[in-house]
Design a protein around this motif. Sequence first.
Motif, short mmCIF file in Angstrom:
data_model
loop_
_atom_site.label_atom_id
_atom_site.label_comp_id
_atom_site.label_asym_id
_atom_site.label_seq_id
_atom_site.Cartn_x
_atom_site.Cartn_y
_atom_site.Cartn_z
N LEU A 200 12.25 -47.79 10.57
CA LEU A 200 12.62 -49.19 10.78
C LEU A 200 11.88 -50.11 9.82
O LEU A 200 12.42 -51.13 9.38
N THR A 201 10.64 -49.75 9.47
CA THR A 201 9.85 -50.61 8.58
C THR A 201 10.39 -50.60 7.15
O THR A 201 10.09 -51.50 6.36
N GLU A 202 11.20 -49.58 6.80
CA GLU A 202 11.78 -49.51 5.46
C GLU A 202 12.71 -50.70 5.19
O GLU A 202 12.90 -51.11 4.03
N PHE A 203 13.30 -51.25 6.24
CA PHE A 203 14.25 -52.35 6.08
C PHE A 203 13.56 -53.61 5.56
O PHE A 203 14.19 -54.44 4.90
N ASN A 204 12.26 -53.75 5.87
CA ASN A 204 11.53 -54.94 5.42
C ASN A 204 11.52 -55.06 3.90
O ASN A 204 11.50 -56.18 3.35
N LYS A 205 11.55 -53.92 3.22
CA LYS A 205 11.50 -53.93 1.75
C LYS A 205 12.78 -54.49 1.13
O LYS A 205 12.80 -54.82 -0.05
N ARG A 206 13.85 -54.56 1.93
CA ARG A 206 15.13 -55.05 1.41
C ARG A 206 15.56 -56.35 2.06
O ARG A 206 16.75 -56.66 2.13
N GLY A 207 14.61 -57.12 2.52
CA GLY A 207 14.92 -58.44 3.07
C GLY A 207 15.65 -58.40 4.39
O GLY A 207 16.48 -59.27 4.69
N LEU A 208 15.34 -57.39 5.22
CA LEU A 208 15.96 -57.24 6.53
C LEU A 208 14.87 -56.91 7.55
O LEU A 208 13.93 -56.18 7.22
N VAL A 209 15.00 -57.42 8.77
CA VAL A 209 14.06 -57.08 9.83
C VAL A 209 14.80 -56.23 10.86
O VAL A 209 15.63 -56.74 11.61
N ALA A 210 14.53 -54.93 10.85
CA ALA A 210 15.17 -54.01 11.78
C ALA A 210 14.29 -53.89 13.02
O ALA A 210 13.15 -53.44 12.93
N LEU A 211 14.81 -54.29 14.17
CA LEU A 211 14.00 -54.35 15.38
C LEU A 211 14.12 -53.12 16.26
O LEU A 211 13.18 -52.77 16.98
N ALA A 212 15.29 -52.47 16.25
CA ALA A 212 15.47 -51.31 17.14
C ALA A 212 16.69 -50.51 16.69
O ALA A 212 17.60 -51.03 16.04
N VAL B 153 19.48 -55.77 13.70
CA VAL B 153 18.78 -56.38 12.57
C VAL B 153 18.78 -57.90 12.70
O VAL B 153 19.76 -58.50 13.16
N VAL B 154 17.67 -58.52 12.30
CA VAL B 154 17.53 -59.98 12.30
C VAL B 154 17.20 -60.43 10.88
O VAL B 154 16.50 -59.73 10.14
N SER B 155 17.70 -61.59 10.51
CA SER B 155 17.36 -62.16 9.21
C SER B 155 15.88 -62.55 9.17
O SER B 155 15.36 -63.15 10.12
N PRO B 156 15.20 -62.24 8.07
CA PRO B 156 13.79 -62.67 7.96
C PRO B 156 13.65 -64.19 7.98
O PRO B 156 12.61 -64.71 8.37
N MET B 157 14.71 -64.91 7.59
CA MET B 157 14.67 -66.38 7.63
C MET B 157 14.51 -66.88 9.06
O MET B 157 13.97 -67.95 9.29
N VAL B 158 15.01 -66.09 10.01
CA VAL B 158 14.86 -66.42 11.43
C VAL B 158 13.54 -65.88 11.96
O VAL B 158 12.73 -66.62 12.54
#
Length: 326
Positions: A131-143, A241-246
């Motif tokens: 799930l933490t891999e998504f952070n590298k591409r501008g995405l927040v994967a929560l579950a 997934v949630v937008s990092p802007m949020v």
Amino acid sequence: MRPSAQWLAPTLLAAAAALTVAPAAAQTTYKMAYALSQQSHYGAAGNAFAKTLEEGGQGKHKVQQFPNSALGGEREVIEGLQLGTIDMAVLSTGATMNFVPNAAVFDIPFLLRDLDHARKVLDGEIGQKMLTEFNKRGLVALAWGEQGFRHLTNNVRPVATPADAKGLKVRTTENQLHIAAFRAIGILPTPMAWPEVITALQQGTIDGQENPLSVITSAKLSQVQKHLSLTGHVYAPAVIVVSPMVYEKLSKEDQALFQKAAQNAGQAMRDFVSNIEKTGVDQLKSEGMTVTEVDRAAFEKAVQPAYAEYNKRFDPKLIEQIRNTK
């Protein structure tokens, strides 16, 4: 002693003014996108996420759901999450693998044995680290959510063996792992965005498609497909997934609430899938589809040539770690 009218009037006016300008609790409305209807497993996730967020935030958060690809196909939704024009989404890994390639390891055919095995992998260290891999591409994967195991449908003939499947023109996602496996079998894979699939099946542009029972039933594919083969060729995760802007603007307390909402959404998808796995085949039979059990071992053998590509793309030790999870 009674207060004088001269003293009382300005005091009352000040109190009234304070009540007038006191703001109501601000409410933020978030746009949530997903590909299928609100009656699908995606909708179950959306409803659970919205309920948890709205109740936990005591009216501070509101979720507006956009089902049926109303905000675009999944690629467009992912780009919207990155840009901040879409706030949150339930996504298939068929779309996210183009943005987060390592997460595609779960899509290797015949790697995950059953739902219990898949859930243990995703809930364990392997899945949570992914799930933490998504952070590298501008995405927040929560579950992680879930769609279930994918099966083949078509309008040409019953398919019980790889030989029966040869030559069928089958819609796939833009998933190179799936495409490699289908080519090994002899199927003609045709990548296509989901919103185009029903029309393509109706027009005969493609012979078939492959999806979990959760999608086949909720999308009413029995209306446009004659044959279902229970290939179970690959497990299909989903991700909330949630937008990092949020997410990055939230307080720690609200971030924890969003995480809880996502976990509840993922569980709602699993509950939906578990139920459909018990009832979906009978439902599709009653709707007129012919259902065929397959020679699973023969299909596993047929896709083995694709594993050379998978072992180049992913760490073979990771593949073995997933396979050996108990």
